[in-house]
Design a protein around this motif. Structure first.
Motif, PDB file in Angstrom:
ATOM      1  N   PRO A 114       3.681  10.761  -0.813  1.00 26.58           N
ATOM      2  CA  PRO A 114       2.492  11.003   0.018  1.00 26.58           C
ATOM      3  C   PRO A 114       1.804   9.667   0.310  1.00 26.58           C
ATOM      4  CG  PRO A 114       2.473  12.408  -1.932  1.00 26.58           C
ATOM      5  CD  PRO A 114       3.597  11.447  -2.103  1.00 26.58           C
ATOM      6  N   PRO A 115       1.128   9.564   1.454  1.00 22.48           N
ATOM      7  CA  PRO A 115       0.411   8.313   1.744  1.00 22.48           C
ATOM      8  C   PRO A 115      -0.581   7.996   0.627  1.00 22.48           C
ATOM      9  CG  PRO A 115       0.400   9.758   3.651  1.00 22.48           C
ATOM     10  CD  PRO A 115       0.957  10.553   2.511  1.00 22.48           C
ATOM     11  N   PRO A 116      -0.695   6.729   0.273  1.00 23.89           N
ATOM     12  CA  PRO A 116      -1.625   6.360  -0.797  1.00 23.89           C
ATOM     13  C   PRO A 116      -3.074   6.546  -0.366  1.00 23.89           C
ATOM     14  CG  PRO A 116      -0.715   4.405   0.251  1.00 23.89           C
ATOM     15  CD  PRO A 116      -0.011   5.578   0.853  1.00 23.89           C
ATOM     16  N   THR A 117      -3.922   6.700  -1.355  1.00 25.76           N
ATOM     17  CA  THR A 117      -5.360   6.774  -1.105  1.00 25.76           C
ATOM     18  C   THR A 117      -6.039   5.639  -1.861  1.00 25.76           C
ATOM     19  OG1 THR A 117      -5.638   8.336  -2.921  1.00 25.76           O
ATOM     20  CG2 THR A 117      -5.360   9.271  -0.732  1.00 25.76           C
ATOM     21  N   PRO A 118      -7.100   5.093  -1.309  1.00 23.48           N
ATOM     22  CA  PRO A 118      -7.750   3.933  -1.927  1.00 23.48           C
ATOM     23  C   PRO A 118      -8.306   4.228  -3.316  1.00 23.48           C
ATOM     24  CG  PRO A 118      -8.483   4.205   0.341  1.00 23.48           C
ATOM     25  CD  PRO A 118      -7.708   5.442  -0.020  1.00 23.48           C
ATOM     26  N   PHE A 119      -8.279   3.193  -4.149  1.00 25.21           N
ATOM     27  CA  PHE A 119      -8.897   3.257  -5.477  1.00 25.21           C
ATOM     28  C   PHE A 119     -10.299   2.658  -5.445  1.00 25.21           C
ATOM     29  CE2 PHE A 119      -4.489   3.776  -6.835  1.00 25.21           C
ATOM     30  CZ  PHE A 119      -4.618   4.722  -7.834  1.00 25.21           C
ATOM     31  N   GLY A 120     -10.797   2.336  -4.262  1.00 21.10           N
ATOM     32  CA  GLY A 120     -12.118   1.738  -4.128  1.00 21.10           C
ATOM     33  C   GLY A 120     -12.623   1.898  -2.707  1.00 21.10           C
ATOM     34  N   ASN A 121     -13.540   1.043  -2.339  1.00 21.29           N
ATOM     35  CA  ASN A 121     -14.202   1.118  -1.037  1.00 21.29           C
ATOM     36  C   ASN A 121     -13.465   0.255  -0.010  1.00 21.29           C
ATOM     37  OD1 ASN A 121     -16.026   1.690   0.933  1.00 21.29           O
ATOM     38  ND2 ASN A 121     -17.627   0.338   0.143  1.00 21.29           N
ATOM     39  N   TYR A 122     -12.348   0.760   0.481  1.00 21.84           N
ATOM     40  CA  TYR A 122     -11.543   0.079   1.490  1.00 21.84           C
ATOM     41  C   TYR A 122     -10.633   1.107   2.148  1.00 21.84           C
ATOM     42  CZ  TYR A 122      -7.886   0.285  -2.107  1.00 21.84           C
ATOM     43  OH  TYR A 122      -7.002   0.716  -3.050  1.00 21.84           O
ATOM     44  N   VAL A 123      -9.901   0.695   3.167  1.00 21.10           N
ATOM     45  CA  VAL A 123      -8.929   1.568   3.820  1.00 21.10           C
ATOM     46  C   VAL A 123      -7.530   1.008   3.565  1.00 21.10           C
ATOM     47  CG1 VAL A 123     -10.521   2.393   5.591  1.00 21.10           C
ATOM     48  CG2 VAL A 123      -9.130   0.361   6.036  1.00 21.10           C
ATOM     49  N   GLU A 124      -6.524   1.856   3.652  1.00 23.80           N
ATOM     50  CA  GLU A 124      -5.155   1.444   3.359  1.00 23.80           C
ATOM     51  C   GLU A 124      -4.553   0.582   4.460  1.00 23.80           C
ATOM     52  OE1 GLU A 124      -3.898   1.592   0.561  1.00 23.80           O
ATOM     53  OE2 GLU A 124      -4.905   3.211  -0.468  1.00 23.80           O
ATOM     54  N   GLY A 125      -5.037   0.745   5.694  1.00 26.40           N
ATOM     55  CA  GLY A 125      -4.491  -0.052   6.781  1.00 26.40           C
ATOM     56  C   GLY A 125      -5.486  -0.192   7.917  1.00 26.40           C
ATOM     57  N   VAL A 126      -5.387  -1.313   8.616  1.00 23.86           N
ATOM     58  CA  VAL A 126      -6.236  -1.568   9.773  1.00 23.86           C
ATOM     59  C   VAL A 126      -5.336  -2.071  10.893  1.00 23.86           C
ATOM     60  CG1 VAL A 126      -8.087  -2.997  10.717  1.00 23.86           C
ATOM     61  CG2 VAL A 126      -8.247  -2.138   8.383  1.00 23.86           C
ATOM     62  N   ARG A 127      -5.447  -1.423  12.045  1.00 24.40           N
ATOM     63  CA  ARG A 127      -4.682  -1.862  13.200  1.00 24.40           C
ATOM     64  C   ARG A 127      -5.592  -2.663  14.116  1.00 24.40           C
ATOM     65  NH1 ARG A 127      -1.053   1.770  17.346  1.00 24.40           N
ATOM     66  NH2 ARG A 127      -0.415   0.010  18.636  1.00 24.40           N
ATOM     67  N   ILE A 128      -5.138  -3.873  14.433  1.00 31.15           N
ATOM     68  CA  ILE A 128      -5.851  -4.738  15.357  1.00 31.15           C
ATOM     69  C   ILE A 128      -4.833  -5.165  16.412  1.00 31.15           C
ATOM     70  CG2 ILE A 128      -7.133  -6.903  15.650  1.00 31.15           C
ATOM     71  CD1 ILE A 128      -7.947  -6.633  12.682  1.00 31.15           C
ATOM     72  N   GLY A 129      -4.994  -4.630  17.620  1.00 34.60           N
ATOM     73  CA  GLY A 129      -4.022  -4.900  18.674  1.00 34.60           C
ATOM     74  C   GLY A 129      -2.649  -4.386  18.273  1.00 34.60           C
ATOM     75  N   LYS A 130      -1.666  -5.266  18.313  1.00 34.92           N
ATOM     76  CA  LYS A 130      -0.293  -4.886  17.978  1.00 34.92           C
ATOM     77  C   LYS A 130       0.036  -5.099  16.501  1.00 34.92           C
ATOM     78  CE  LYS A 130       3.018  -5.629  20.792  1.00 34.92           C
ATOM     79  NZ  LYS A 130       4.043  -6.202  21.668  1.00 34.92           N
ATOM     80  N   LEU A 131      -0.968  -5.493  15.705  1.00 33.20           N
ATOM     81  CA  LEU A 131      -0.722  -5.766  14.291  1.00 33.20           C
ATOM     82  C   LEU A 131      -1.332  -4.693  13.400  1.00 33.20           C
ATOM     83  CD1 LEU A 131      -1.341  -9.618  14.205  1.00 33.20           C
ATOM     84  CD2 LEU A 131       0.850  -8.410  14.293  1.00 33.20           C
ATOM     85  N   LEU A 132      -0.571  -4.278  12.406  1.00 33.32           N
ATOM     86  CA  LEU A 132      -1.050  -3.343  11.397  1.00 33.32           C
ATOM     87  C   LEU A 132      -1.073  -4.081  10.066  1.00 33.32           C
ATOM     88  CD1 LEU A 132      -1.879  -0.515  10.438  1.00 33.32           C
ATOM     89  CD2 LEU A 132       0.573   0.006  10.180  1.00 33.32           C
TER      90      LEU A 132
END
Length: 162
Positions: free
Chosen positions: A25-43
């Motif tokens: 299953p997709p991971p979930t954060p252990f703190g105050n953040y997100v697992e991924g951020v997409r900026i333009g063509k970069l993840l």
């Protein structure tokens, strides 16, 4: 230096199936953040740990409690979580045009020296899934400790196909 040109990872989902790999299953954060951020063509993915359903799969430090093979397996599990996070964000691994960079952080004893062999657990999995033409540059670092007493943390930067 390798130029990626128009290389694509078309078939990554099919290769997963052929390899008999089921993503966790997709991971979930252990703190105050997100697992991924997409900026333009970069993840950009956050650090991924060898954890499934918030349960550590391997605990300890390389060169102390763990062998190189156990470290390789931990790197592979962490990378499976990264693949799961990518799939959750993009809908399909086939949307990955390239893995731009792989970072592997390894909790070790001070005299451990087999970092590349441990990191190959992550690199080998990525090459199997995306093909060797998408193999990325990487950085491998030994550190004193990692979250939850885990031995490995991986970090990925992926280019998203148009």
């Amino acid at each position: 230096m390798v130029s990626r040109g128009q290389a694509t990872a078309a078939g990554a989902e099919q290769r997963l199936n052929e390899l008999g790999i089921a993503l966790p299953p997709p991971p979930t954060p252990f703190g105050n953040y997100v697992e991924g951020v997409r900026i333009g063509k970069l993840l950009y993915l956050s650090g991924m740990l060898p954890v499934i359903d918030r349960k550590p799969q391997v605990v300890g430090r390389l060169g102390v409690e763990l062998t190189v093979d156990e470290g390789r397996r931990a790197a592979e599990i962490a990378t499976l979580s990264a693949l799961s996070a990518i799939k959750a964000e993009l809908g399909s691994l086939d949307k990955v045009a390239a893995i731009a960079k792989l970072g592997v952080y390894i909790a070790t004893s001070g005299d451990f020296r087999d970092h590349p062999a441990v990191a190959d657990g992550a690199s080998d999995l990525l090459a199997d899934v995306f093909g060797p033409e998408l193999l990325s540059g990487r950085i491998v670092l030994g550190v004193a400790s990692l979250p939850l007493g885990l031995p490995v943390e991986t970090e990925l930067l992926a280019e998203v196909a148009d």
